[in-house]
Motif scaffolding. Structure first.
Motif, PDB file in Angstrom:
ATOM      1  N   ASP A  70       0.828  -1.213   0.000  1.00 17.98           N
ATOM      2  CA  ASP A  70       0.000   0.000   0.000  1.00 17.98           C
ATOM      3  C   ASP A  70       0.860   1.260   0.000  1.00 17.98           C
ATOM      4  N   VAL A  71       2.001   1.220   0.684  1.00 21.16           N
ATOM      5  CA  VAL A  71       2.923   2.362   0.666  1.00 21.16           C
ATOM      6  C   VAL A  71       3.486   2.550  -0.740  1.00 21.16           C
ATOM      7  N   ALA A  72       3.967   1.481  -1.359  1.00 19.38           N
ATOM      8  CA  ALA A  72       4.543   1.579  -2.700  1.00 19.38           C
ATOM      9  C   ALA A  72       3.510   2.051  -3.716  1.00 19.38           C
ATOM     10  N   ALA A  73       2.261   1.625  -3.545  1.00 27.62           N
ATOM     11  CA  ALA A  73       1.213   2.051  -4.478  1.00 27.62           C
ATOM     12  C   ALA A  73       1.027   3.560  -4.436  1.00 27.62           C
ATOM     13  N   HIS A  74       1.125   4.152  -3.257  1.00 26.38           N
ATOM     14  CA  HIS A  74       1.041   5.614  -3.173  1.00 26.38           C
ATOM     15  C   HIS A  74       2.279   6.268  -3.768  1.00 26.38           C
ATOM     16  N   LEU A  75       3.450   5.738  -3.461  1.00 18.04           N
ATOM     17  CA  LEU A  75       4.671   6.318  -4.020  1.00 18.04           C
ATOM     18  C   LEU A  75       4.638   6.299  -5.545  1.00 18.04           C
ATOM     19  N   ALA A  76       4.128   5.220  -6.130  1.00 16.67           N
ATOM     20  CA  ALA A  76       4.074   5.105  -7.589  1.00 16.67           C
ATOM     21  C   ALA A  76       3.083   6.081  -8.200  1.00 16.67           C
ATOM     22  N   ARG A  77       2.104   6.522  -7.435  1.00 20.82           N
ATOM     23  CA  ARG A  77       1.217   7.567  -7.940  1.00 20.82           C
ATOM     24  C   ARG A  77       1.995   8.843  -8.220  1.00 20.82           C
ATOM     25  N   GLY A  78       3.072   9.045  -7.456  1.00 24.56           N
ATOM     26  CA  GLY A  78       3.904  10.220  -7.673  1.00 24.56           C
ATOM     27  C   GLY A  78       5.023   9.975  -8.662  1.00 24.56           C
ATOM     28  N   ASP A  79       5.690   8.820  -8.553  1.00 19.22           N
ATOM     29  CA  ASP A  79       6.816   8.488  -9.427  1.00 19.22           C
ATOM     30  C   ASP A  79       7.093   6.996  -9.317  1.00 19.22           C
ATOM     31  N   GLY A  80       6.945   6.286 -10.419  1.00 17.75           N
ATOM     32  CA  GLY A  80       7.176   4.849 -10.413  1.00 17.75           C
ATOM     33  C   GLY A  80       8.592   4.486 -10.019  1.00 17.75           C
ATOM     34  N   SER A  81       9.560   5.300 -10.410  1.00 16.58           N
ATOM     35  CA  SER A  81      10.951   5.005 -10.069  1.00 16.58           C
ATOM     36  C   SER A  81      11.191   5.077  -8.570  1.00 16.58           C
ATOM     37  N   ALA A  82      10.551   6.038  -7.909  1.00 16.84           N
ATOM     38  CA  ALA A  82      10.709   6.158  -6.460  1.00 16.84           C
ATOM     39  C   ALA A  82      10.110   4.948  -5.764  1.00 16.84           C
ATOM     40  N   ALA A  83       8.941   4.507  -6.224  1.00 16.04           N
ATOM     41  CA  ALA A  83       8.286   3.351  -5.623  1.00 16.04           C
ATOM     42  C   ALA A  83       9.108   2.087  -5.854  1.00 16.04           C
ATOM     43  N   TRP A  84       9.589   1.908  -7.076  1.00 18.08           N
ATOM     44  CA  TRP A  84      10.367   0.713  -7.393  1.00 18.08           C
ATOM     45  C   TRP A  84      11.646   0.672  -6.566  1.00 18.08           C
ATOM     46  N   THR A  85      12.334   1.787  -6.458  1.00 19.52           N
ATOM     47  CA  THR A  85      13.582   1.817  -5.710  1.00 19.52           C
ATOM     48  C   THR A  85      13.337   1.538  -4.240  1.00 19.52           C
ATOM     49  N   ALA A  86      12.260   2.095  -3.686  1.00 20.58           N
ATOM     50  CA  ALA A  86      11.927   1.814  -2.288  1.00 20.58           C
ATOM     51  C   ALA A  86      11.690   0.324  -2.087  1.00 20.58           C
ATOM     52  N   SER A  87      10.968  -0.311  -3.013  1.00 22.82           N
ATOM     53  CA  SER A  87      10.690  -1.746  -2.865  1.00 22.82           C
ATOM     54  C   SER A  87      11.971  -2.565  -2.981  1.00 22.82           C
ATOM     55  N   VAL A  88      12.894  -2.130  -3.841  1.00 22.76           N
ATOM     56  CA  VAL A  88      14.170  -2.829  -3.964  1.00 22.76           C
ATOM     57  C   VAL A  88      14.973  -2.690  -2.668  1.00 22.76           C
ATOM     58  N   TRP A  89      14.960  -1.528  -2.057  1.00 26.92           N
ATOM     59  CA  TRP A  89      15.652  -1.355  -0.775  1.00 26.92           C
ATOM     60  C   TRP A  89      15.017  -2.216   0.315  1.00 26.92           C
ATOM     61  N   TRP A  90      13.689  -2.358   0.282  1.00 27.20           N
ATOM     62  CA  TRP A  90      13.023  -3.169   1.306  1.00 27.20           C
ATOM     63  C   TRP A  90      13.468  -4.632   1.233  1.00 27.20           C
ATOM     64  N   ILE A  91      13.655  -5.162   0.019  1.00 25.97           N
ATOM     65  CA  ILE A  91      13.947  -6.595  -0.117  1.00 25.97           C
ATOM     66  C   ILE A  91      15.347  -6.937   0.397  1.00 25.97           C
ATOM     67  N   PRO A  92      16.428  -6.323  -0.124  1.00 28.52           N
ATOM     68  CA  PRO A  92      17.751  -6.622   0.463  1.00 28.52           C
ATOM     69  C   PRO A  92      17.858  -6.182   1.926  1.00 28.52           C
ATOM     70  N   GLY A  93      17.126  -5.103   2.292  1.00 27.46           N
ATOM     71  CA  GLY A  93      17.123  -4.695   3.698  1.00 27.46           C
ATOM     72  C   GLY A  93      16.566  -5.789   4.591  1.00 27.46           C
ATOM     73  N   TRP A  94      15.502  -6.441   4.113  1.00 29.86           N
ATOM     74  CA  TRP A  94      14.942  -7.581   4.829  1.00 29.86           C
ATOM     75  C   TRP A  94      15.944  -8.746   4.834  1.00 29.86           C
ATOM     76  N   MET A  95      16.664  -8.915   3.744  1.00 28.39           N
ATOM     77  CA  MET A  95      17.630 -10.014   3.640  1.00 28.39           C
ATOM     78  C   MET A  95      18.781  -9.851   4.630  1.00 28.39           C
ATOM     79  N   VAL A  96      19.078  -8.616   5.026  1.00 26.53           N
ATOM     80  CA  VAL A  96      20.098  -8.408   6.058  1.00 26.53           C
ATOM     81  C   VAL A  96      19.707  -9.163   7.326  1.00 26.53           C
ATOM     82  N   GLY A  97      18.399  -9.245   7.576  1.00 26.28           N
ATOM     83  CA  GLY A  97      17.902  -9.935   8.760  1.00 26.28           C
ATOM     84  C   GLY A  97      18.125 -11.428   8.751  1.00 26.28           C
ATOM     85  N   MET A  98      18.633 -11.979   7.648  1.00 28.42           N
ATOM     86  CA  MET A  98      18.976 -13.400   7.588  1.00 28.42           C
ATOM     87  C   MET A  98      20.379 -13.667   8.135  1.00 28.42           C
TER      88      MET A  98
END
Length: 393
Positions: A70-98
């Protein structure tokens, strides 16, 4: 804005919605300069969006994937690149927790740390006393310019010497950035190439990828957290769908914003808004967006519910998570295409947002883990009782 306390999902979604005007303001700059504007990154940090997949013991929120969507969907309303980059940061950021907790201590010591990454093993890791020596290059590294760490996959060796992909964390200061991101879409994501030349990576920052893909993580501190009770590919799927959903919504908003006063050239319709064809187009695009939302929320619900219950994932559920991503991409792109075609010749000017939205959603559909047909084939293969033919499930 105070982000030191745990923030509930609805509040983070509200903050993301408030960023839309700022993202729209800088979207053209980000596209022209092929990276996110510094003000955009700072605003997302101030809103707490980079803490969403950080363990609570480090001041993070451990947000569920429905909130990410839901957060990314709002970000993409403003700029798809910002939303995509945020989602990419979330995934490896989560992977740090491994990784082992002492590695997390190092990475999460940086406030609002951003970790970029990839799952492509386009490098080699040679064993050395106390670690590995890393060489290689990795393309499509979204957000590299604004990251402090990169999650990297390279070909290493198992204890018996057989080839085995490994996952590791490397500081960006140890890597070179090749400024090669000249593309048709998602240009603001700054998805450049990074290069490692004889980089030593300590053993504690190296994990065997096969174990990771089977959910065998090395963290004691995150072992009981629902957020880390999920397979990597399922989390990646649920973390990515919000961008496409938001782009479909952005297309409708952009189309309706230009609709008043427009006519349909070379027809008798002086008002495009009064033409039946317009009604059909808007309804079709909206329904396709609604269908995309169903698949987006289905995959996030699967990840979040399994995380809370601790139940193991079936092979069919793993394959379906990939299929749901494909459906979101296919439906989201179809919704955007309908409205882009209805926007007329004037929409090809770079000042009209829908042309950027159309290029961005096309680009996401080309991503190897999101391409609809590949994901559908994998799901159908499993449904037919065959073994999956992909390592990434």
């Amino acid at each position: 804005m105070d982000v030191t306390q745990t923030v509930p999902g609805p509040e983070l979604v509200r903050r993301a919605a408030e960023l839309v005007p700022l993202l729209q303001k800088h979207a053209s700059w980000s596209e022209e300069n092929r990276r996110l504007h510094d003000e955009v990154v700072e605003a997302m940090a101030d809103a707490g969006l980079f803490r969403m997949r950080v363990p609570r013991r480090y001041g993070g929120y451990e947000s569920d994937t429905r909130t990410l969507c839901d957060v990314a969907a709002h970000l993409a309303r403003g700029d798809g690149s910002a939303a995509w980059t945020a989602s990419v940061w979330w995934i490896p950021g989560w992977m740090v927790g491994m990784f082992p907790d002492e590695v997390q201590d190092e990475v999460f010591a940086t406030p609002d740390v951003r970790v970029c990454g990839t799952l492509s093993p386009t490098g080699g890791a040679e064993p050395r006393p106390g670690g590995v020596l890393l060489n290689g290059q990795w393309g499509f590294i979204s957000g590299a310019w604004h990251s402090q760490w990169q999650e990297i996959i390279a070909m290493g060796a198992a204890p018996d010497g057989t080839p085995m992909p490994v996952m590791m964390l490397v500081p960006m200061t140890d890597l070179e950035i090749v400024d090669d991101w000249y593309t048709a879409g998602m240009r603001g994501s700054g998805s450049v190439t990074t290069v490692a030349r004889d980089v030593f990576v300590p053993a504690e920052r190296v994990l065997p990828l096969p174990a990771v893909l089977q959910g065998q993580y090395a963290s004691a501190g995150n072992a009981d957290s629902p957020v880390w009770r999920a397979p990597l590919l399922g989390v990646a799927a649920a973390s990515s769908v919000g961008t496409v959903l938001g782009l479909a919504r952005a297309a409708r908003e952009a189309f309706l914003d230009r609709l008043p006063g427009r006519k349909i050239t070379y027809t008798s319709y002086e008002s495009q808004a009064e033409a039946p064809v317009t009604h059909l187009q808007v309804a079709e695009a909206t329904l396709k967006t609604d269908q995309a939302e169903f698949h987006a929320h289905r995959v996030t619900s699967l990840v979040d519910e399994k995380g809370r219950s601790g139940e193991p994932w079936t092979i069919e559920e793993r394959a379906r998570s990939r299929a749901d991503v494909g459906a979101v991409c296919q439906l989201g792109r179809a919704a955007v295409d309908v409205l882009a075609m209805a926007s007329g010749g004037s929409s090809i000017y770079s000042s009209v947002p829908i042309q950027r939205i159309a290029r961005d959603v096309q680009t996401v559909n080309l991503h190897a883990l999101m391409t609809p047909q590949t994901n559908y084939e994998l799901y159908g293969r499993v449904l037919c009782g065959l073994e999956p033919n992909s390592f990434y499930i």
